[in-house]
Design an enzyme around this catalytic site. Structure first.
Site, mmCIF file in Angstrom:
data_model
loop_
_atom_site.group_PDB
_atom_site.id
_atom_site.type_symbol
_atom_site.label_atom_id
_atom_site.label_comp_id
_atom_site.label_asym_id
_atom_site.label_seq_id
_atom_site.Cartn_x
_atom_site.Cartn_y
_atom_site.Cartn_z
ATOM 1 N N GLU A 207 0.835 -1.197 0.000
ATOM 2 C CA GLU A 207 0.000 0.000 0.000
ATOM 3 C C GLU A 207 0.875 1.254 0.000
ATOM 4 O O GLU A 207 1.824 1.357 0.776
ATOM 5 C CB GLU A 207 -0.916 -0.003 1.224
ATOM 6 N N HIS A 448 -31.712 -9.831 23.650
ATOM 7 C CA HIS A 448 -30.563 -10.477 24.298
ATOM 8 C C HIS A 448 -30.688 -11.993 24.145
ATOM 9 O O HIS A 448 -31.772 -12.545 24.336
ATOM 10 C CB HIS A 448 -30.534 -10.118 25.778
#
Length: 469
Positions: A207, A448
């Site tokens: 990169e 949950h």
């Protein structure tokens, strides 16, 4: 050259996510509409050689790696998985075909004409389609340019089938490379690098910048790179590729420090060039209506209008995030404006997703952007190590982060690295679209045990009352 007898209300050039969604919406609104597409199938880059086939390979390769590394620890004892790459590619192709056929069905359902061939503008209100059976000119009241984008080439590095490839080539390699070198640490390079690493390749990412995934929140990008490195990717940041030489055994890249210095050679079996994408405008006939490209090659727009009567532009070929879902939003807004309705897109609410494992997703402003703009903000952050569902599923890498205005508590950005982050980010988009505050998420019940609780806990953290960590 034969002339079409009846003019269209709208002709769209390009059958990708922008083009086909524009065509469908136009049909829904009762407009006489046609869509020009030069591929044999609809769907553009996204469906044919981009988003969809890459996700098919990401999913299959993720399961392959899970079976090899994680099943035994879960109490599932199976023989070591064997890779059948031809079958993996076959199922990818079958999935893509099903999706493209689905668009054909939607065209018929909404009375959209598919004009098969390469389209170009031939003056105001005229589109020429070069098809298998010759040329034909069609007249229309409105032209929508939706030609998308193409991979950006790298100077000094010529593509060569099977050795130096772009994203399209990387989706159809005939064998797993021993060493894949990815040039560019953006979303496409990291996703495809992940596919081939899971299937057995050594992967090196080169990169030019000193960080991965430009545009991603730095905090998120740092954690993301750490996780990918732990998985086996090697990163060479701050370096540039200046030349490539193919040999019998693979490819030799000449690599130099971005800030100047001595060159060295990096060898790989296959090189993937993934340094970004550029607008596709080749042979579009823009000069016939006086449209000039800006310095970056884009067709500029003002609320999708090009400045030339009856000519509109959407998607990757114009400004904004180069994402399929952004093109879809452009499409709906442009067509509704043509139909006399109101059309608008807030690009600050277009989410981005990296479909690696774990996924990374974000929407709105990054901390880097807020600091640069001098905006006072507060942060709430919650790790997936403390999320019950993530912990029980052994998928604890990453965190959720909520950024909110220090004075008003309005949500400015949400950033997630973790399991199914691409699904979780939708809640943030919706909250931000309604001008929501972090407290709105924090005080809304979440089921949950679910991963979505991590986002709620991060929102709680903005006001300092995170309860689960």
């Amino acid at each position: 050259m034969a002339e079409a007898a009846q003019p269209y209300d709208v002709i769209i050039i390009g059958g990708g996510p922008g083009g086909y969604n524009a065509a469908i919406r136009a049909g829904q609104l009762g407009l006489k509409v046609a869509c020009v597409e030069m591929r044999e199938t609809l769907g553009g880059t996204c469906l044919n050689v981009g988003c969809m086939p890459s996700k098919a390979l990401l999913h299959a390769s993720e399961l392959f790696e899970l079976a090899a590394k994680d099943f035994a620890g879960l109490g599932i004892e199976v023989p070591a998985p064997k890779l059948n790459l031809p079958q993996m590619m076959k199922q990818k192709g079958e999935s893509v075909t099903a999706l493209t056929k689905g668009i054909e069905f939607l065209f018929k359902k909404n009375k959209v004409d598919w004009l098969k061939g390469r389209g170009r503008i031939d003056g105001p209100g005229k589109v020429v389609v070069e098809g298998a059976d010759g040329s034909r000119t069609y007249e229309t009241r409105n032209i929508v340019i939706a030609t998308g984008s193409e991979p950006t080439p790298l100077p000094g590095v010529a593509f060569e089938d099977g050795k130096v490839v772009d994203s399209t080539g990387a989706l159809s390699l005939p064998a797993v490379p021993k060493h894949l070198v990815v040039v560019g640490a953006g979303i496409i390079g990291l996703e495809l690098g992940s596919v081939w690493r899971r299937l057995g390749a050594q992967v090196t990412v080169i990169e030019f910048l000193d960080r991965i995934t430009p545009g991603m929140d730095t905090d998120l990008a740092t954690a993301f790179q750490r996780t990918l490195t732990k998985q086996g990717m090697t990163f060479r940041l701050g370096q540039k590729v200046t030349a490539a030489k193919t040999t019998k055994d693979g490819v030799e890249l000449t690599v130099e420090p971005a800030a100047a210095g001595a060159a060295e050679t990096v060898k790989g079996d296959v090189v993937l060039v993934a340094i970004g994408r550029r607008p596709y405008t080749q042979g579009l006939g823009l000069e016939t209506v006086g449209i000039e490209l800006d310095k970056r090659g884009f067709v500029a727009n003002d609320h999708f209008r090009t400045g030339k009567d009856g000519i509109w532009v959407i998607g990757d070929v114009t400004h904004g995030p180069m994402l399929a879902h952004k093109a879809e939003e452009d499409a709906v807004a442009a067509i509704e404006t043509i139909a006399g309705k109101a059309g608008h897109v807030d690009y600050n609410l277009i989410p981005s997703v990296v479909y690696t494992y774990p996924e990374v997703a974000w929407v709105g402003k990054t901390e880097d952007e807020l600091k640069a703009a001098g905006v006072a903000y507060k942060t709430g952050k919650f790790p997936f190590t403390a999320n019950s569902r993530a912990k029980i599923n052994h998928e604890t890498d990453g965190f959720a982060k909520v950024l909110a205005d220090a004075a008003t508590d309005r949500i400015l950005g949400v950033h997630i690295m973790g399991p199914q982050a691409g699904e979780l980010i939708g809640e943030a988009c919706m909250a931000m679209a309604f001008g929501g505050a972090s407290e709105d998420i924090a005080r809304t019940s979440h089921p949950h045990p679910t991963r979505s609780e991590a986002v709620r806990q991060a929102a709680m953290g903005v006001e300092g009352w995170t309860m689960q960590a």
